[in-house]
Design an enzyme around this catalytic site. Structure first.
Site, short mmCIF file in Angstrom:
data_model
loop_
_atom_site.label_atom_id
_atom_site.label_comp_id
_atom_site.label_asym_id
_atom_site.label_seq_id
_atom_site.Cartn_x
_atom_site.Cartn_y
_atom_site.Cartn_z
N HIS A 469 -2.33 3.71 7.80
CA HIS A 469 -1.72 4.78 9.01
C HIS A 469 -1.77 4.17 9.88
O HIS A 469 -0.70 4.47 11.29
CB HIS A 469 -2.35 5.54 9.04
CG HIS A 469 -1.36 6.80 7.76
ND1 HIS A 469 -2.58 8.47 7.27
CD2 HIS A 469 -1.42 6.77 7.16
CE1 HIS A 469 -1.61 8.99 6.49
NE2 HIS A 469 -1.62 7.86 5.85
N ASP A 470 -1.96 3.04 10.17
CA ASP A 470 -2.75 2.57 11.71
C ASP A 470 -1.52 1.17 12.02
O ASP A 470 -1.28 1.47 12.81
CB ASP A 470 -4.05 1.46 11.84
CG ASP A 470 -4.09 0.82 12.97
OD1 ASP A 470 -3.08 0.90 14.29
OD2 ASP A 470 -4.63 -0.43 12.96
N HIS A 474 7.30 4.02 8.84
CA HIS A 474 8.32 4.31 9.00
C HIS A 474 9.14 5.91 9.97
O HIS A 474 8.86 6.34 8.69
CB HIS A 474 9.38 3.76 8.21
CG HIS A 474 9.30 2.67 7.11
ND1 HIS A 474 7.81 1.87 6.67
CD2 HIS A 474 9.97 1.36 6.97
CE1 HIS A 474 8.84 1.02 6.32
NE2 HIS A 474 9.52 0.84 6.23
N TRP A 527 0.41 -4.28 15.54
CA TRP A 527 -0.77 -5.44 16.18
C TRP A 527 -2.34 -4.02 14.87
O TRP A 527 -2.08 -2.92 15.13
CB TRP A 527 -1.93 -4.51 16.99
CG TRP A 527 -0.70 -5.63 17.69
CD1 TRP A 527 0.72 -5.11 18.64
CD2 TRP A 527 -0.38 -7.01 17.94
NE1 TRP A 527 1.62 -6.43 19.21
CE2 TRP A 527 1.02 -7.62 18.61
CE3 TRP A 527 -1.21 -8.64 16.92
CZ2 TRP A 527 1.51 -8.70 18.57
CZ3 TRP A 527 -0.28 -9.50 17.27
CH2 TRP A 527 0.75 -9.29 18.36
N ASP A 529 -4.64 -1.64 15.55
CA ASP A 529 -5.23 -1.65 17.50
C ASP A 529 -6.44 -0.30 17.31
O ASP A 529 -6.32 0.30 17.80
CB ASP A 529 -4.33 -1.96 18.25
CG ASP A 529 -2.98 -0.27 17.78
OD1 ASP A 529 -2.55 -0.60 16.68
OD2 ASP A 529 -1.87 -1.19 18.37
N SER A 531 -5.25 2.54 15.91
CA SER A 531 -4.18 3.12 16.87
C SER A 531 -3.83 5.19 15.38
O SER A 531 -3.54 6.20 16.83
CB SER A 531 -2.13 2.85 16.51
OG SER A 531 -1.78 2.79 15.19
N HIS A 696 -1.67 4.47 -3.80
CA HIS A 696 -1.96 5.64 -4.59
C HIS A 696 -2.94 5.70 -5.49
O HIS A 696 -3.14 7.35 -5.57
CB HIS A 696 -0.41 6.19 -4.32
CG HIS A 696 0.11 6.85 -2.61
ND1 HIS A 696 1.27 5.69 -2.83
CD2 HIS A 696 -0.42 7.69 -1.66
CE1 HIS A 696 1.59 6.38 -1.41
NE2 HIS A 696 0.69 7.43 -0.76
N ARG A 779 12.25 3.84 -1.55
CA ARG A 779 11.84 3.22 -0.74
C ARG A 779 12.33 1.12 -0.27
O ARG A 779 12.54 1.07 0.42
CB ARG A 779 10.07 3.84 0.22
CG ARG A 779 10.23 4.92 0.49
CD ARG A 779 11.25 5.91 1.31
NE ARG A 779 10.39 6.57 2.12
CZ ARG A 779 11.64 7.72 2.88
NH1 ARG A 779 12.86 7.52 2.96
NH2 ARG A 779 11.44 8.63 2.75
N ARG A 783 14.39 -1.02 1.32
CA ARG A 783 14.21 -2.31 1.72
C ARG A 783 15.26 -2.88 1.34
O ARG A 783 14.39 -3.54 2.05
CB ARG A 783 13.42 -1.21 2.43
CG ARG A 783 12.77 -0.08 2.88
CD ARG A 783 11.44 0.64 3.33
NE ARG A 783 11.16 1.46 4.18
CZ ARG A 783 9.96 2.35 3.65
NH1 ARG A 783 8.12 1.51 3.16
NH2 ARG A 783 10.15 3.39 4.42
#
Length: 915
Positions: A469-470, A474, A527, A529, A531, A696, A779, A783
Site C-alpha cells: 500500500h506504500d 493504481h 519511493w 516513504d 505513505s 493474496h 489487471r 496492463r
C-alpha cells in the site's frame, strides 16, 4: 515561419536522439570525476574556472531590424543582466595558460523570463555534432598521460581525419589573452530568432582600451577589476543570419557562418562592478529562454541534458557512481561465466559463496537489460524558465508527493509518475479473455483446503500488504465508467456486480485510469516513504496530524471518520492485520516525537514531525530488508545478501570482502553508505514488480485469537469478521498485544495454486462486488504484462516446454492442461504460483528475478537512504534508533508483555504460551 532551415535528429527521431543524449550526459559527468583533483570538489565538465562575474550589467537593444523584433528584442528596451567570464578547461588552470575562454550572459526580462546566452572566443566548435563533442570531452579529460591515451582511442572511434581536425581546431583556439574585455565571443551554434535562425556574438565596443599588463595565476580577474574601476566595459551583441544549409549549417558546428554580423544591442558592465561569487554559482543553460529564441542543432540539444546534469552533479543534486576498472573487468567475466553455469545448474544449487557471486552477476545483468523507462519525456527539449532550486525543506525532508527525492529531476518517482517495466510490454488483445479468467481462477486459484506456510506467521502476511500500500496504487474508475467486462462461463447463473444488485451475465470491474491511453500512473509515490501511514499528499498528511504527532485516541488507537474508517494514510482493503501495523507505527511516530522534542526543545512542530517521519520510514525499510525478506526467502544465502545490502560486509568476513573488492566495491559498506545510483534508467516501480507481489494466498480465512499471557483462546473469527469497518472493533476488543501475539503464533497461507482466500472471492470494495483472484488476473492481462513463459524468458530463464516442468503436482498439471490451450498462454500469476520454488523460498525463482533487481534499486535510488542517510538529516539519535530497531524490538517497545515471547525474527513462528 522559418526561412528554409530545418533540424535533423541524431538516431533518426527526437526520441532516439534523447536516449543518445542521456548516455552522452552520463559520459560527460565522468569527465568531471576525471578532472577532479584528489580530495578536491567536483567542478564543471567545462569552463570550471570563473575569471570574472557580476550582476552589475545591463543589455540595451538598439534599433533592431523589423524582422528581428521578437519577444524581448524591442528597440530601446533595457534589461538587467548577469555576466560570467571563464576559462574553457574542466580543470582549474593558471590564467597564463593557453585556453579557450567563455562568456555567459543571463538577461532578466521578468521574474519568469530569462535568456541565457553562452559563447566562446573561437568562431567554430572543434566538434561537428553532439557525438564528437562528447567523445572528445571524455578522451581529453584528466590531463597528462590519460589525455594522450584518450586521443589515441579517439582515432579508432572517430577516425584519424576527424581526430586531427578536432585537435587542430582546439589548438588554434587555445591561446593566451590579456583581458576578457577585449575578446570576441561566438555562440558557434544557432538559435531561433522568431522565424529566423541566427548565430550571435559579443565583441568589444569601438574604443575599448587595450589590455593592461597584468600577470599571475588569476590575473584576468585582476585586470577586469582594474578596468572597471576606471570606466564601464561595453560589448556589442551581434547576430549572423541563416543563409542556407551549406554556408550556415544548423547541425554542423564546425563550419563558421560567413554572414555579416549585425549589431542589435549593447551589453554594459557598469564601472565599479566587482567579482561576484553568487554569479559564479549560477548555472547557465541555453535552454533557459523562451520558445521564440529556442536553441537549434544537436549540439545545443545535448547541452540541455548535459549542462543540467553537470550543474546538478556540482551542486550535490546528482551523483555519479565510480566503478573501478577491476570491477568492470571482473563483472564482465562473472556475467559470462555464470551465464554458462546457469544453463546447467541454477544459482540456488551452487555452494553458498558461488551462489552469492552468481546473484551479484545476475543483478548486474538485470540492471543492464531489465530497467525500462516508460515515462513520457520531452523530445526535443523545450525552452523553459530558469529552473527553481529546491527549497531547504525539500533538501532536508521527504515531500508527501514524492517530489524532490531526486533533486536533479524533481518529478522522478513522484505521485502520478508512470510505472516502469522490467519486461517489455506485450499487448495481446486477442487473449485478454482467453482463457476466461473466471475459469482460470475457479479451476486453479480457489482455495479448497488451507495450505499453510509453516516457516512464517501471519504478521508476514499483514506486513507485505502494509508495504504494498506504500509502494503501488493504481487509480480506478468507479463502476460504470470504463468497466472491464468478463463474460461469465456457461455454467454460472449470474454475478451481482454491486451489493444486493441484480445478477448479470458478465462480471464487471472498474477499469484503471490510464494516461495517454497507455500509461498507468502511481497514486502513491514510488519511493519507500511510509505513505501508507502518512498519506500521499500534503493536504492528507495535515488531516492526519495533531501538531507534530499523528492523531490517535487517548488509548492509543487510530481515530475513525464519520464513515467508520480509520484515519490513516491508506485504508483501502482494510482488515485487522493492517490495523495492527498502522497502529504500531503510528505509536512509534508519536514516541519518536517525544524523544526528539526532549532532545531539541526549540524545534518547531514541522521539523519534529518530518524528522520522526524520516526515521519511521527508514525503520520500515530496514525491517523489510533484513527481517521480512530473509523470513520469506529462508536461505543462508539470502540472509547474507540482504544484510550486506543494508549493513555491508562484516569486517571479519574477509573472503566476501575480497570478492566484492574485486567485483563490486560499492557494495562493501552497504547501500546506506553509498550515493544514489539509478543505473542508467530514471527510478520507478514497475508493472512487473506489481505482478510478482500479488501474494493474496498469504491471507488465511480462519483465525484464532489467544491471550498473550496464558495462551487462553479468546475467540475464533472468519476473515469477514475482522475486515472493513469491523477491523477496528476487533483490534479494540483484543488489544494490540493479543492481536500481535495471535498473529505471531499462527501461519499464513502458502503462495501456491489452489490457495486463494475464499473470503476474497466475493469481496465488497468501494461499492463493487469482486472476485479478487479474477481481478488479479484481469489487471495483469490488461496492463500488458507478458504471459508466464515470455516473462521467464525476458528475465533470462529458460522457457518451460513440458507441463510437468511447471508443477510437481500431477493434479495441478492436469488442471493446467485442461484450462490452457498452450503452455505459452499460462497466465504469469498462475505460473508463478505453480512453479516449485527453491528450497526455503516462499515464492518462485521467476518472481525472485524481479525481486533481486528491485529490492536493492528501491534503496540505491533513494537519496534519503544513501547520500542523505546522515546525522544532519536524521539526527544522530535518529540513526541510532534505526540501527537498534528490529521488528522484535519495535513490538517489545510498544507491547512490553510480548518481549519474552518474541523470536529473533518476528516474522517467523512464535512459541505459544502454555494454557
Amino acid at each position: 515561419m522559418t526561412t528554409g532551415w530545418q533540424e535533423v535528429y541524431l538516431g533518426g527521431s527526437p526520441e532516439a536522439e534523447r536516449r543518445l543524449f542521456e548516455r552522452m550526459a552520463r559520459q560527460i559527468l565522468q569527465t568531471q570525476l576525471k578532472n577532479r583533483k584528489a580530495g578536491g570538489p567536483i567542478r564543471a565538465g567545462f569552463q570550471a574556472k570563473g575569471t570574472f562575474a557580476t550582476a552589475a550589467a545591463t543589455l540595451r537593444f538598439l534599433d533592431v531590424p523589423a524582422d528581428l523584433r521578437v519577444g524581448y528584442a524591442v528597440p530601446g528596451a533595457e534589461y538587467p543582466a548577469s555576466v560570467r567570464f571563464s576559462n574553457a578547461e574542466g580543470r582549474i588552470l593558471d590564467d597564463r595558460e593557453p585556453d579557450l575562454r567563455g562568456a555567459a550572459v543571463r538577461v532578466t526580462v521578468s521574474p519568469g523570463e530569462q535568456h541565457d546566452l553562452l559563447m566562446t572566443n573561437a568562431p567554430v566548435s572543434h566538434a561537428r555534432d553532439a557525438r564528437q563533442f562528447t567523445e572528445f570531452a571524455v578522451a581529453t579529460a584528466g590531463g597528462g598521460a590519460r589525455r594522450y591515451l584518450g586521443l589515441v582511442r579517439l582515432v579508432f572511434v572517430l577516425g584519424p581525419v576527424e581526430t586531427l581536425r578536432m585537435v587542430g581546431n582546439v589548438q588554434r583556439g587555445r591561446r593566451r589573452i590579456g583581458s576578457v574585455a577585449t575578446e570576441t565571443y561566438w555562440s558557434r551554434v544557432p538559435i531561433a530568432w522568431g522565424g529566423t535562425a541566427v548565430q550571435y556574438l559579443l565583441r568589444p565596443a569601438p574604443g575599448t582600451p587595450a589590455a593592461a599588463p597584468f600577470s599571475g595565476f588569476d590575473f584576468l580577474r585582476e585586470e577586469m577589476t582594474s578596468r572597471l574601476q576606471a570606466a564601464d566595459v561595453r560589448l556589442e551583441l551581434c547576430v549572423k543570419r541563416y543563409r542556407g544549409p551549406r554556408e550556415t549549417p544548423i547541425e554542423d558546428a564546425a563550419v563558421e557562418w560567413k554572414s555579416d554580423a549585425e549589431p542589435i544591442a549593447v551589453l554594459t558592465i557598469h564601472s565599479g562592478a566587482t567579482d561576484d561569487g553568487a554569479v559564479h554559482a549560477l548555472r547557465f543553460n541555453p535552454w533557459n529562454t523562451t520558445a521564440e529564441f529556442r536553441p537549434l542543432g544537436n549540439l545545443n540539444r545535448v547541452r540541455e541534458t548535459a549542462y543540467d546534469a553537470s550543474a546538478a552533479h556540482r551542486d550535490r543534486r546528482h551523483w555519479v557512481t565510480e566503478v573501478p576498472l577491476r570491477n568492470r573487468i571482473a563483472g564482465a567475466a562473472m556475467r559470462s561465466l555464470f551465464g554458462v553455469v546457469n544453463r546447467f545448474r541454477p544459482w540456488h544449487r551452487l555452494p553458498e559463496a558461488l551462489s552469492l557471486l552468481n546473484l551479484a552477476a545476475l543483478r548486474d545483468v538485470l540492471r543492464r537489460e531489465n530497467l525500462i523507462d516508460t515515462e513520457t519525456r520531452p523530445a526535443p527539449p523545450s525552452a523553459r524558465p530558469v529552473p527553481a532550486p529546491p527549497s531547504a525543506d525539500a533538501r532536508a525532508f521527504r515531500t508527501h508527493e514524492g517530489t524532490w527525492n531526486d533533486l536533479a529531476e524533481p518529478s522522478m518517482g513522484a505521485v502520478g509518475a508512470a510505472f516502469g517495466r522490467n519486461v517489455a510490454a506485450v499487448a495481446r488483445p486477442e487473449l485478454v479473455n482467453e482463457p476466461n479468467p473466471i475459469v482460470v481462477s475457479r479451476e486453479l486459484l480457489h482455495r479448497r483446503e488451507f495450505r499453510p506456510a509453516t516457516s512464517l506467521n501471519i504478521l508476514a502476511a499483514a506486513w507485505i500488504q502494509f508495504q504494498v500500500h506504500d509502494w503501488v496504487v493504481h487509480a480506478r474508475h468507479p463502476l460504470g465508467v470504463a468497466d472491464v467486462r468478463v463474460p461469465l462461463p456457461p455454467d454460472m447463473a449470474g454475478w451481482a456486480n454491486t451489493p444486493g444488485g441484480p445478477l448479470e451475465p458478465e462480471m464487471r470491474v472498474g477499469g484503471n485510469v490510464t494516461r495517454d491511453g497507455v500509461l498507468f500512473g502511481n497514486v502513491a509515490s514510488h519511493w519507500w516513504d511510509g505513505s501508507e501511514v502518512y498519506g500521499t499528499t500534503t493536504a492528507k498528511a495535515l488531516d492526519l496530524r495533531d501538531g507534530a504527532k499523528l492523531r490517535m485516541t487517548p488509548d492509543g488507537y487510530l481515530p475513525l471518520d464519520v464513515a467508520g474508517s480509520e484515519i490513516t494514510g491508506f485504508s483501502e482493503a482494510w482488515w485487522l492485520g493492517l490495523g495492527a501495523m498502522h497502529t504500531l507505527f503510528a505509536r512509534e511516530h508519536n514516541l519518536l516525537c517525544d524523544e526528539l522534542r526532549s532532545r531539541n526543545p526549540l524545534w518547531p512542530d514541522e521539523r519534529i514531525y518530518q524528522t520522526a517521519r524520516l526515521i519511521v520510514a527508514a525503520i520500515i525499510v530496514k525491517i523489510h530488508t533484513i527481517e521480512w525478506t530473509p523470513a520469506i526467502l529462508a536461505t543462508p544465502v539470502l540472509e547474507r545478501a540482504m544484510n550486506v545490502n543494508w549493513s555491508g560486509v562484516p569486517p571479519k568476513d574477509w573472503l566476501s570482502r575480497a570478492g566484492l573488492w574485486l567485483t563490486d566495491a560499492n557494495a562493501l559498506h552497504g547501500i546506506p553508505a553509498t550515493t544514489p545510483d539509478h543505473h542508467g534508467t530514471p527510478y520507478s516501480l514497475t508493472e512487473d514488480f506489481v505482478t510478482v507481489y500479488r501474494m493474496h494466498p498469504l491471507i488465511p480465512d480462519s483465525y484464532a485469537f489467544h491471550a498473550a499471557g496464558d495462551g487462553a483462546l479468546l475467540r475464533r473469527a472468519e476473515f469477514p469478521e475482522i475486515q472493513g469497518d469491523r477491523a477496528d472493533d476487533a483490534l479494540r476488543e483484543f488489544g494490540l498485544t493479543d492481536t500481535l501475539y495471535s498473529f505471531g503464533i499462527a501461519h499464513p497461507g502458502a503462495i501456491a495454486l489452489h490457495n486463494y482466500p475464499r473470503a476474497l472471492l466475493n469481496f465488497v470494495r468501494e461499492g463493487e462486488v469482486i472476485d479478487l483472484s479474477v481481478v488479479d488476473l484481469i489487471r495483469t492481462r490488461h496492463r500488458d504484462v507478458p504471459r508466464y513463459n515470455d516473462f521467464r524468458e525476458a528475465l533470462h530463464l529458460p522457457r518451460i516446454t513440458r507441463w510437468e516442468d511447471l508443477s510437481a503436482d500431477p493434479a495441478s498439471v492436469a488442471k493446467l492442461r485442461a484450462v490452457y490451450r498452450s503452455i505459452d498462454e499460462v497466465d504469469t500469476m498462475v505460473g508463478l504460483f505453480a512453479e516449485t520454488p527453491p528450497e526455503g523460498f516462499g515464492f518462485s525463482d521467476t518472481a525472485f528475478r524481479v525481486f533481486i533487481l528491485m529490492a536493492s534499486r528501491r534503496l540505491q535510488s533513494d537519496r534519503f537512504l544513501t547520500a542523505d542517510y546522515r546525522p544532519e538529516i536524521y539526527t544522530r539519535f535518529g540513526l541510532d534508533r534505526i540501527a537498534e530497531t528490529s521488528m522484535t524490538a519495535l513490538i517489545s517497545r510498544h507491547c512490553p508483555a510480548l518481549g519474552a515471547k518474541l523470536p529473533a525474527n518476528a516474522f517467523k513462528p512464535w512459541p505459544s504460551s502454555s494454557t
